[in-house]
Design a protein around this motif. Structure first.
Motif, PDB file in Angstrom:
ATOM      1  N   TRP A  23       0.836  -1.205   0.000  1.00  0.00           N
ATOM      2  CA  TRP A  23       0.000   0.000   0.000  1.00  0.00           C
ATOM      3  C   TRP A  23       0.871   1.255   0.000  1.00  0.00           C
ATOM      4  O   TRP A  23       0.613   2.205  -0.745  1.00  0.00           O
ATOM      5  CB  TRP A  23      -0.931   0.006   1.215  1.00  0.00           C
ATOM      6  N   GLY A  34      -5.547   2.280  -2.853  1.00  0.00           N
ATOM      7  CA  GLY A  34      -6.583   1.381  -2.377  1.00  0.00           C
ATOM      8  C   GLY A  34      -6.852   1.569  -0.898  1.00  0.00           C
ATOM      9  O   GLY A  34      -6.246   2.422  -0.238  1.00  0.00           O
ATOM     10  N   PRO A  35      -7.763   0.766  -0.337  1.00  0.00           N
ATOM     11  CA  PRO A  35      -8.043   0.848   1.098  1.00  0.00           C
ATOM     12  C   PRO A  35      -6.794   0.519   1.919  1.00  0.00           C
ATOM     13  O   PRO A  35      -6.019  -0.362   1.548  1.00  0.00           O
ATOM     14  CB  PRO A  35      -9.123  -0.224   1.312  1.00  0.00           C
ATOM     15  N   LYS A 247      -7.959  10.068   3.134  1.00  0.00           N
ATOM     16  CA  LYS A 247      -9.047   9.912   4.100  1.00  0.00           C
ATOM     17  C   LYS A 247     -10.016   8.834   3.657  1.00  0.00           C
ATOM     18  O   LYS A 247     -10.474   8.020   4.469  1.00  0.00           O
ATOM     19  CB  LYS A 247      -9.776  11.245   4.273  1.00  0.00           C
ATOM     20  N   ALA A 248     -10.312   8.804   2.367  1.00  0.00           N
ATOM     21  CA  ALA A 248     -11.223   7.789   1.840  1.00  0.00           C
ATOM     22  C   ALA A 248     -10.600   6.389   1.983  1.00  0.00           C
ATOM     23  O   ALA A 248     -11.292   5.410   2.308  1.00  0.00           O
ATOM     24  CB  ALA A 248     -11.534   8.066   0.365  1.00  0.00           C
ATOM     25  N   ALA A 249      -9.296   6.279   1.756  1.00  0.00           N
ATOM     26  CA  ALA A 249      -8.604   4.987   1.879  1.00  0.00           C
ATOM     27  C   ALA A 249      -8.651   4.487   3.316  1.00  0.00           C
ATOM     28  O   ALA A 249      -8.680   3.269   3.565  1.00  0.00           O
ATOM     29  CB  ALA A 249      -7.163   5.123   1.401  1.00  0.00           C
ATOM     30  N   GLN A 251     -11.091   5.035   5.417  1.00  0.00           N
ATOM     31  CA  GLN A 251     -12.467   4.793   5.854  1.00  0.00           C
ATOM     32  C   GLN A 251     -13.120   3.616   5.162  1.00  0.00           C
ATOM     33  O   GLN A 251     -14.219   3.221   5.527  1.00  0.00           O
ATOM     34  CB  GLN A 251     -13.292   6.058   5.639  1.00  0.00           C
ATOM     35  N   ARG A 252     -12.450   3.041   4.164  1.00  0.00           N
ATOM     36  CA  ARG A 252     -13.083   1.935   3.434  1.00  0.00           C
ATOM     37  C   ARG A 252     -13.076   0.666   4.256  1.00  0.00           C
ATOM     38  O   ARG A 252     -12.159   0.412   5.016  1.00  0.00           O
ATOM     39  CB  ARG A 252     -12.315   1.699   2.118  1.00  0.00           C
TER      40      ARG A 252
END
Length: 252
Positions: A23, A34-35, A247-249, A251-252
């Motif tokens: 990652w 990615g997450p 931030k999105a990564a 929270q997934r």
């Protein structure tokens, strides 16, 4: 006499799974973000501001005790020189940011803010709209007598400084708090490097008649900073698109 050659393909500095290492490499190398792998002992967290990042790292040092080795780092996107800074009351070169009315963090302090670094200032606490910490060895070593030639990260006062590749390369931390400055951006879903916003002349100066290695140099800088923490990495990005993607990564 026969000689054997060894090619070092991976340096096991960080105590993380292959998925976590991948990652981090994907982020640095401009692949889709990615997450963040879940359930890992290695901690990757994305925080909302540089002020929060400083507080997290100070908290880690408190947990670790007197010789805690967790520190803030940043890309070379703020001016720095060996001579004193004429624009700062004590001549220090600082990483400076402020929060705009729309919530975004921008480099530099607000117009008219000439206070520079203020030790123990209340406006450096949680919720502050101002961030100003000295760079590499910017704080005097009062109270650090006897430390001799201790490295930057081993000096207790540097918990209130921001290191760079020059102070941290070749040295491991327990936890690294990385401020990813404006030379690293997210465009069309991948990380790109913007030489125009870097303050590292060594990384971005192009010699006449030679190839431009700026992008590779800035890539290498990011690689060093994001792989200093043995047990964890805490992130904040100045570029709004990159910060949103991180931030999105998380929270997934």
């Amino acid at each position: 006499m026969q000689r054997a050659s060894i090619v070092l393909k991976q340096q096991f500095r960080i105590d993380a799974s292959n998925a976590t290492v991948q990652w981090i490499n994907d982020l640095i190398d401009g692949r889709p973000i990615g997450p963040i792998p879940a359930g890992e002992k290695y901690q990757i967290r994305v925080v909302d501001s540089p002020v929060d990042l400083h507080q997290v790292i100070k908290g880690k040092v408190t947990e670790e005790g007197e010789h805690g080795l967790s520190r803030l780092l940043a890309t070379y996107d703020w001016p720095y020189a060996s001579a004193k800074n004429p624009g700062e009351p004590n001549g220090r070169w600082c990483v400076e940011m402020h929060r705009e009315k729309d919530g975004r963090w921008a480099t530099g302090l607000l117009d008219g803010d000439n206070r520079g670094y203020i030790a123990g200032s209340a406006d450096a606490g949680p919720g502050s709209d101002r961030f100003c910490l000295p760079r590499n060895y910017g704080i005097s070593s009062n109270g650090s007598a006897g430390l001799g030639k201790k490295s930057w990260a081993e000096r207790p006062e540097t918990v209130d400084e921001v290191g760079s590749t020059f102070t941290i390369q070749g040295f491991d931390l327990n936890y690294a708090g990385a401020i990813i400055g404006p030379s690293v951006k997210l465009r069309e879903g991948r990380v790109v490097f913007d030489r125009s916003t870097s303050c590292s002349s060594a990384a971005t100066n192009k010699r006449e008649g030679r190839p431009d290695y700026s992008e590779q140099n800035l890539h290498n800088e990011l690689n060093v900073l994001l792989k200093r923490g043995v047990h964890g990495l805490y992130l904040f990005a100045v570029d709004p698109a990159l910060q949103a993607a991180l931030k999105a990564a998380a929270q997934r």
